[in-house]
Design an enzyme around this catalytic site. Structure first.
Site, PDB file in Angstrom:
ATOM      1  NE  ARG A 103      -3.731  -0.015   2.334  1.00  8.61           N
ATOM      2  CZ  ARG A 103      -4.951   0.096   1.790  1.00  8.61           C
ATOM      3  NH1 ARG A 103      -5.360   1.255   1.323  1.00  8.61           N
ATOM      4  NH2 ARG A 103      -5.739  -0.943   1.724  1.00  8.61           N
ATOM      5  CE1 TYR A 209      -1.503  -8.770  -1.468  1.00  6.85           C
ATOM      6  CE2 TYR A 209      -3.362 -10.009  -0.572  1.00  6.85           C
ATOM      7  CZ  TYR A 209      -2.692  -8.817  -0.739  1.00  6.85           C
ATOM      8  OH  TYR A 209      -3.183  -7.652  -0.179  1.00  6.85           O
ATOM      9  CG  ASP A 287     -12.535   2.907   3.302  1.00  6.06           C
ATOM     10  OD1 ASP A 287     -13.181   2.222   2.481  1.00  6.06           O
ATOM     11  OD2 ASP A 287     -11.482   2.518   3.832  1.00  6.06           O
TER      12      ASP A 287
END
Length: 394
Positions: A103, A209, A287
């Site tokens: 991120r 992942y 969000d």
């Protein structure tokens, strides 16, 4: 440039919105309260519906260079047996067009795509005033910004949400997650380093992942909790406690946990859908508008969809057009984000089910992924078509 747009919050949605707006000749500036963008240790998957947008914005090569590329997906039971379904049949995002990212690295790449002055750090919003002509933003340093449009992209704890509607309270699943990153070399030979793998088990699940061009593996371990856990990616956790939670699971899961140096706890919450996202001059994005649980990996992707939809609906708008264009943006996004929110909750329940057979899990997963059209939803096309219909009706 025509409109002046102020965006509060330099997350994925806010930065993408600024890039998309500026590509359309709109003067968009992002104001972020932090003094620097910190590389939070968390992974994020940008699926086809998000990567399409970012590629069209000219960011594909820069972001793809950061991705942990995968050749496919694996779904397993807690004991390691494969679910009875071909993962390629699940519409969860073409692996050739899906980016698995750190991120912090992703956020930095978006910030670098903006020109000097379009991202201003250390600007904490302390007040908002709306007028029929625009919005005024007051910052803690005493500075003031006036804009034609104000976008609240300040995340799940949004302060700007309250300027638009009554804030939504957190809704817990009774689940928390342990997150962590570890060098891929530590688990070479234990797991496939080019596969996104999920283990589904009674009451909990485990996801792994690659990120950072394959150098790191990102793991997320979802476990039940009766505690109020912070909505934070940086609350410290205990690796030994995490290992105990997965005793009896597939040995590969335990070996991955054993390779970790540290972990962080993350409380899993979303919000009930808001009754509205916009006023005449202020709107919400990401969000701030529609927090979603992470079980479909769609939180960031929905913020990217918001961003391109907002940019497309504001394209060529005059200041007098803004209220109608924001209403159009909201109308295009509310139904889709509500569907994704509901299906993410359903996916989480299914991953952790104690009553559903692996065969039924596989079939129901297929239905969930098919319903949200990850591979073929084109948010920009939807928005431009809607705007053309509005123009044609006048």
């Amino acid at each position: 440039m025509s409109l002046r747009v102020a965006i509060v919050g330099a997350g994925i949605g806010g930065l993408t919105a600024a890039i998309a707006l500026r590509r359309r000749g709109i003067d968009a500036t992002v104001y972020e309260q932090a003094h620097e963008l910190k590389a939070l240790g968390a992974g994020v998957a940008i699926a086809t519906n998000g990567s399409r947008v970012l590629t069209d914005l000219g960011l594909g090569d820069a972001i793809e260079a950061l991705a942990g590329r995968v050749r496919g997906y694996a779904y397993r039971t807690s004991t390691g047996a494969a679910l009875p379904i071909d993962p390629a049949a699940l519409s969860l995002g073409d692996p050739e067009r899906t980016w698995f990212l750190h991120r912090g690295e992703f956020q930095t790449a978006l910030a670098r795509a903006l020109p000097d002055g379009a991202l201003q750090m250390g600007r904490r919003c302390v007040g908002v005033t709306e007028t029929p002509e625009g919005a005024r933003v007051d910052f803690a340093d005493g500075s003031v910004v006036e804009a034609d449009v104000l976008v609240g992209a300040d995340g799940i704890h949004s302060r700007l949400q309250g300027t638009v509607t009554d804030p939504a309270d957190p809704v817990s699943e009774g689940i928390m997650a342990y997150r962590g990153l570890l060098p891929a070399e530590r688990v070479r030979g234990v797991v496939d380093l080019d596969v996104s793998a999920m283990w589904l088990g009674p009451r909990q699940s485990f996801l792994l992942y690659p990120v950072s061009s394959g150098r790191l593996m990102n793991l997320v371990a979802f476990v039940p909790t009766t505690l109020d856990v912070e909505e934070s990616w940086t609350a410290p956790g205990d690796v030994a406690e995490l290992a105990r939670a997965y005793q009896g699971w597939d040995e590969r899961v335990l070996q991955v946990i054993g390779a970790m140096d540290e972990t962080f706890r993350w409380g899993i919450y979303d919000r009930e859908p808001l009754d509205r996202w916009s006023t005449g001059r202020i709107t919400l994005l990401g969000d701030s508008a529609h927090a979603v649980t992470p079980h479909l990996g769609q939180g960031a992707n929905q913020a990217v969809e918001d961003a391109i939809t907002l940019a497309a609906t504001l394209a060529d708008a005059s200041t007098g057009d803004v209220p109608d264009r924001l209403a159009l943006y909201e109308s295009l996004r509310r139904g889709r984000t509500r569907l994704v929110r509901n299906q993410a909750r359903e996916a989480g329940r299914l991953y952790r089910s104690t009553e559903v057979s692996p065969a039924e899990q596989a079939e129901r997963l297929r239905g969930i992924y098919d319903s949200i059209h990850i591979n073929d939803h084109d948010a920009e096309h939807v928005a431009t078509e809607a705007l053309s219909r509005v123009g044609a009706s006048r």
